[in-house]
Design a protein around this motif. Structure first.
Motif, PDB file in Angstrom:
ATOM      1  N   SER A  99       0.942  -1.156  -0.026  1.00 20.87           N
ATOM      2  CA  SER A  99       0.062  -0.045   0.079  1.00 20.87           C
ATOM      3  C   SER A  99       0.990   1.327  -0.119  1.00 20.87           C
ATOM      4  N   GLN A 100       2.166   1.051   0.614  1.00 22.74           N
ATOM      5  CA  GLN A 100       3.045   2.481   0.584  1.00 22.74           C
ATOM      6  C   GLN A 100       3.806   2.666  -0.671  1.00 22.74           C
ATOM      7  N   VAL A 101       4.264   1.416  -1.443  1.00 22.67           N
ATOM      8  CA  VAL A 101       4.819   1.530  -2.466  1.00 22.67           C
ATOM      9  C   VAL A 101       4.019   2.098  -3.667  1.00 22.67           C
ATOM     10  N   ALA A 102       2.720   1.807  -3.498  1.00 26.46           N
ATOM     11  CA  ALA A 102       1.611   1.995  -4.367  1.00 26.46           C
ATOM     12  C   ALA A 102       1.206   3.485  -4.746  1.00 26.46           C
ATOM     13  N   VAL A 103       1.706   4.224  -3.813  1.00 23.04           N
ATOM     14  CA  VAL A 103       1.326   5.591  -4.065  1.00 23.04           C
ATOM     15  C   VAL A 103       2.317   6.187  -4.994  1.00 23.04           C
ATOM     16  N   HIS A 104       3.302   5.685  -5.174  1.00 17.48           N
ATOM     17  CA  HIS A 104       4.384   6.337  -6.362  1.00 17.48           C
ATOM     18  C   HIS A 104       3.976   6.299  -7.798  1.00 17.48           C
ATOM     19  N   PRO A 105       3.661   7.274  -8.559  1.00 18.68           N
ATOM     20  CA  PRO A 105       3.104   7.294  -9.873  1.00 18.68           C
ATOM     21  C   PRO A 105       4.278   6.598 -10.704  1.00 18.68           C
ATOM     22  N   ALA A 106       5.410   6.728 -10.738  1.00 14.91           N
ATOM     23  CA  ALA A 106       6.529   6.282 -11.523  1.00 14.91           C
ATOM     24  C   ALA A 106       6.707   4.841 -11.272  1.00 14.91           C
ATOM     25  N   LEU A 107       6.258   4.081 -10.086  1.00 13.06           N
ATOM     26  CA  LEU A 107       6.256   2.606 -10.038  1.00 13.06           C
ATOM     27  C   LEU A 107       4.953   2.286 -10.611  1.00 13.06           C
ATOM     28  N   ARG A 108       3.829   2.814 -10.444  1.00 10.70           N
ATOM     29  CA  ARG A 108       2.551   2.492 -11.035  1.00 10.70           C
ATOM     30  C   ARG A 108       2.732   2.251 -12.635  1.00 10.70           C
ATOM     31  N   LEU A 109       3.333   3.202 -13.183  1.00  8.66           N
ATOM     32  CA  LEU A 109       3.653   3.419 -14.664  1.00  8.66           C
ATOM     33  C   LEU A 109       4.377   2.215 -15.059  1.00  8.66           C
ATOM     34  N   GLU A 110       5.481   1.740 -14.149  1.00 10.01           N
ATOM     35  CA  GLU A 110       6.384   0.834 -14.452  1.00 10.01           C
ATOM     36  C   GLU A 110       5.517  -0.473 -14.744  1.00 10.01           C
ATOM     37  N   LEU A 111       4.461  -0.668 -13.792  1.00  6.08           N
ATOM     38  CA  LEU A 111       3.809  -1.941 -13.861  1.00  6.08           C
ATOM     39  C   LEU A 111       2.463  -2.069 -14.878  1.00  6.08           C
ATOM     40  N   VAL A 112       2.311  -0.880 -15.497  1.00  4.19           N
ATOM     41  CA  VAL A 112       1.346  -1.040 -16.308  1.00  4.19           C
ATOM     42  C   VAL A 112       1.387  -2.342 -17.599  1.00  4.19           C
ATOM     43  N   SER A 113       2.571  -2.264 -18.328  1.00  2.00           N
ATOM     44  CA  SER A 113       2.630  -3.151 -19.380  1.00  2.00           C
ATOM     45  C   SER A 113       2.574  -4.597 -18.796  1.00  2.00           C
ATOM     46  N   LEU A 114       3.103  -4.931 -17.628  1.00  2.00           N
ATOM     47  CA  LEU A 114       3.154  -6.173 -17.133  1.00  2.00           C
ATOM     48  C   LEU A 114       1.653  -6.496 -17.015  1.00  2.00           C
TER      49      LEU A 114
END
Ligand SMILES: Nc1ncnc2c1ncn2[C@@H]1O[C@H](COP(=O)(O)OP(=O)(O)OP(=O)(O)O)[C@@H](O)[C@H]1O
Ligand SMILES: Nc1ccn([C@H]2C[C@H](O)[C@@H](COP(=O)(O)O)O2)c(=O)n1
Length: 219
Positions: A99-114
């Motif tokens: 829940s804490q790491v999920a607040v970061h836009p850059a991380l969320r973007l990185e996981l989209v294509s997967l």
């Protein structure tokens, strides 16, 4: 239309311990569809970051880490760099970390294509927080699955006890409420019911009734 967009998606979003994973897996099994547990991806990032001493607050380093992880799912088990991490990622600590790491836009973007790569014939059931709003906005069926915080805490308590993990109901309720607040209040892809999602309140429903409801909506 991309070559995946004709493949049906059932998106199930909702708060922690509402039962979305249980229901999504049973629906996927019944329909012979693939299953995406998107929360597991954030849990894996939290776990890998802890192992490499990367702060859960450092969004850019987390995104860089995620781009290098080898994540795979096989027979309901979760693998990180070929190592089975199914049990480690399901701990309450990794739930909070996710829940804490999920607040970061850059991380969320990185996981989209997967996440998009899970959309394969004959169809996909995806559960998480932003399946219907962000990842699969064109999903054929969108469900917002929830239950009261008290019912969810009770479910989590029983789940932990059944695994032999000692737990305190009041602490679980508090943790759930804190996690709900963080997931709902973040600026990027917050947990919310998509405008075109159907509400499924399961506080008084059995697992079988919830599964039936989703199957009926997807027909
Ligand atoms: N309708 C229901 N009635 C009773 N128990 C349920 C119901 N739905 C799910 N459960 C139980 O509640 C517990 C939590 O369910 P589950 O892990 O599927 O929730 P979740 O929403 O995926 O949670 P998380 O987001 O934290 O991964 C499980 O033990 C499951 O068997
Ligand atoms: N699509 C998703 C899925 C999960 N998260 C974050 C927020 C959750 O609290 C955490 C753990 O998810 P769970 O395994 O409990 O479903 O991961 C998210 O932001 N977006």
């Amino acid at each position: 239309m991309s070559n995946q967009q004709h493949i049906p998606v059932i998106a199930i979003d909702g708060p922690s311990a509402s039962g979305k994973g249980t229901v999504a897996q049973l629906v996927a099994k019944k329909l012979g569809y693939h299953y995406l547990d998107s929360g597991a991806l954030y849990r894996i990032v939290a776990l890998a970051a802890k192992a490499q001493n990367i702060s859960w607050q450092d969004g850019l380093s987390l995104a860089d880490l995620a781009s290098k992880l080898n994540i795979s799912f096989k027979d309901g088990e979760i693998y990180l760099n070929e190592q089975n991490v199914s049990e480690e990622v399901r701990t309450e600590e990794m739930g909070k970390g996710a829940s804490q790491v999920a607040v970061h836009p850059a991380l969320r973007l990185e996981l989209v294509s997967l996440q998009h790569s899970f959309r394969k014939a004959p169809g996909l059931v995806a559960d998480g927080r932003d399946m219907a709003t962000v990842i699969f906005p064109d999903a054929n069926t969108k469900i917002y699955l929830t239950a009261t915080a008290e019912v969810r805490a009770e479910r989590r308590y029983k789940q932990l006890m059944s695994k032999g993990i000692h737990a305190n109901l009041a602490d679980i309720l508090l943790d759930l409420q804190q996690r709900d607040a963080r997931d709902q209040q973040r600026t990027v892809a917050p947990l919310q019911q998509a405008k075109d999602a159907i509400l499924l309140e399961t506080s008084d429903l059995s697992i079988e009734q919830a599964v039936r409801f989703v199957l009926d909506q997807s027909n």
